[in-house]
Design an enzyme around this catalytic site. Structure first.
Site, mmCIF file in Angstrom:
data_model
loop_
_atom_site.group_PDB
_atom_site.id
_atom_site.type_symbol
_atom_site.label_atom_id
_atom_site.label_comp_id
_atom_site.label_asym_id
_atom_site.label_seq_id
_atom_site.Cartn_x
_atom_site.Cartn_y
_atom_site.Cartn_z
ATOM 1 N N LYS A 16 -11.706 7.659 -3.040
ATOM 2 C CA LYS A 16 -12.639 6.584 -2.660
ATOM 3 C C LYS A 16 -13.539 7.016 -1.494
ATOM 4 O O LYS A 16 -14.749 6.879 -1.546
ATOM 5 C CB LYS A 16 -11.871 5.307 -2.273
ATOM 6 C CG LYS A 16 -10.956 4.772 -3.362
ATOM 7 C CD LYS A 16 -10.265 3.491 -2.953
ATOM 8 C CE LYS A 16 -9.295 3.630 -1.785
ATOM 9 N NZ LYS A 16 -8.139 4.494 -2.045
ATOM 10 N N ARG A 91 -8.606 -5.489 -1.380
ATOM 11 C CA ARG A 91 -7.359 -4.877 -1.813
ATOM 12 C C ARG A 91 -6.336 -5.917 -2.240
ATOM 13 O O ARG A 91 -5.209 -5.557 -2.587
ATOM 14 C CB ARG A 91 -6.779 -4.130 -0.622
ATOM 15 C CG ARG A 91 -6.588 -2.654 -0.822
ATOM 16 C CD ARG A 91 -6.190 -2.165 0.544
ATOM 17 N NE ARG A 91 -5.595 -0.897 0.584
ATOM 18 C CZ ARG A 91 -6.233 0.190 1.012
ATOM 19 N NH1 ARG A 91 -7.500 0.169 1.299
ATOM 20 N NH2 ARG A 91 -5.573 1.301 1.145
ATOM 21 N N ARG A 130 -4.785 16.888 2.453
ATOM 22 C CA ARG A 130 -5.991 16.291 3.037
ATOM 23 C C ARG A 130 -6.106 16.519 4.548
ATOM 24 O O ARG A 130 -5.146 16.409 5.287
ATOM 25 C CB ARG A 130 -5.995 14.785 2.768
ATOM 26 C CG ARG A 130 -7.100 14.075 3.544
ATOM 27 C CD ARG A 130 -7.361 12.713 3.041
ATOM 28 N NE ARG A 130 -6.264 11.804 3.301
ATOM 29 C CZ ARG A 130 -6.277 10.534 2.929
ATOM 30 N NH1 ARG A 130 -7.300 10.053 2.269
ATOM 31 N NH2 ARG A 130 -5.246 9.754 3.174
ATOM 32 N N ARG A 162 -3.615 12.628 8.582
ATOM 33 C CA ARG A 162 -3.278 11.236 8.878
ATOM 34 C C ARG A 162 -1.767 11.031 8.934
ATOM 35 O O ARG A 162 -1.029 11.593 8.131
ATOM 36 C CB ARG A 162 -3.893 10.309 7.809
ATOM 37 C CG ARG A 162 -5.339 9.996 8.106
ATOM 38 C CD ARG A 162 -6.058 9.269 7.014
ATOM 39 N NE ARG A 162 -5.306 8.228 6.319
ATOM 40 C CZ ARG A 162 -5.814 7.500 5.329
ATOM 41 N NH1 ARG A 162 -7.068 7.701 4.933
ATOM 42 N NH2 ARG A 162 -5.086 6.586 4.731
ATOM 43 N N ARG A 173 2.859 3.670 -0.224
ATOM 44 C CA ARG A 173 1.470 3.186 -0.341
ATOM 45 C C ARG A 173 1.090 3.042 -1.813
ATOM 46 O O ARG A 173 0.386 2.103 -2.192
ATOM 47 C CB ARG A 173 0.507 4.156 0.362
ATOM 48 C CG ARG A 173 0.498 3.985 1.878
ATOM 49 C CD ARG A 173 -0.088 5.178 2.591
ATOM 50 N NE ARG A 173 -1.455 5.475 2.203
ATOM 51 C CZ ARG A 173 -2.019 6.674 2.336
ATOM 52 N NH1 ARG A 173 -1.337 7.690 2.824
ATOM 53 N NH2 ARG A 173 -3.267 6.852 1.989
#
Ligand code: AP5
Ligand code: MG
Length: 215
Positions: A16, A91, A130, A162, A173
């Site tokens: 996203k 969401r 990431r 992160r 998640r």
């Protein structure tokens, strides 16, 4: 001109943020990521940031009232007068209702919900590699490495991983996404504003598919 709001829908790691940054440049609309807004608040040490961190670290959603208020405040700013690319918001069904109402109040509409459909095994692989910059630019050690390791190509800031990209948190998640956010796919399909894109493709191919859907 009527303000246009494009919604990026998809699981954690679907791409996203990566795609929203590029579409934002193509369409000349700001990229508004609820996750980046929370991380910005946290960096500034605000009360909202401290509250959000508890939920983010455990992979839970931040409560609707807090999230809706924060996004509303951002969308009311001048640079969003023609609309925005919304990444990670809405969401929940309550957030989806809130953006319909807000878009209407701001003289615009939800133009399209762009759903990035990605295989679960790829999500985990993408999140574990990431690296992000404080300004929201996103890299991957294999799929999208920065030119200089650890440094953002665009603004020269130091990249970091992160806290919520730890394996256990990622799994949770994804579960939270399936329970609370995935029902929005049907919500937008029923409204006739859903566009589904094969998010398993490489970054450039996904971008082309999204731009075709936007038209
Ligand atoms: P948020 O920051 O929104 O995280 P998320 O939804 O879990 O999504 P991610 O940012 O992890 O993934 P992405 O889809 O943006 O993928 P990316 O482009 O980085 O939210 C974090 C937390 O904040 C939530 O858990 C919640 O607590 C809270 N929150 C946020 N919004 C909220 C809301 N509305 N309500 C309540 N709480 C909220 O890509 C991932 C990796 O893959 C990168 O390394 C990238 O380089 C790579 N990659 C991307 N595309 C491709 C491709 N096509 N091929 C190969 N690699 C790719
Ligand atoms: Mg993101």
């Amino acid at each position: 001109m009527t303000a246009r709001y494009y919604i990026m829908l998809g699981a954690p790691g679907a791409g996203k943020g990566t795609q929203a940054k590029q579409i934002s440049e193509e369409l000349g609309l700001p990229h508004i990521s609820s996750g980046d807004l929370f991380r910005h608040h946290l960096g500034e040490g605000t009360e909202l940031g401290v509250l959000a961190k508890k939920f983010m670290d455990s992979g839970e959603l931040v409560p609707d009232d807090v999230t809706i208020g924060m996004v509303q405040e951002r969308l009311e700013q001048d640079d969003c007068s023609e609309g925005a690319i919304l990444d990670g918001f809405p969401r929940t069904p309550a957030q989806a209702e809130a953006i319909e109402l807000l878009a209407d109040q701001l003289g615009g509409k939800v133009a399209k919900a762009l759903y990035l459909d990605v295989n679960k095994a790829l999500l985990v692989e993408r999140l574990s590699g990431r690296w992000v910059c404080p300004d929201g630019h996103v890299y991957h050690t294999v799929y999208h490495p920065p030119k200089k390791p650890g440094i953002c190509d665009i603004d020269g800031l130091e990249l970091y991983q992160r806290d919520d990209d730890k394996k256990e948190t990622v799994e949770h998640r994804i579960t939270v996404y399936l329970e609370q956010t995935a029902p929005l796919i049907a919500y937008y399909r029923e409204r006739g504003t859903l566009a589904t894109v094969d998010g398993d493709q490489d970054i450039e191919q996904v971008q082309q598919s999204l731009l075709q859907e936007i038209g």
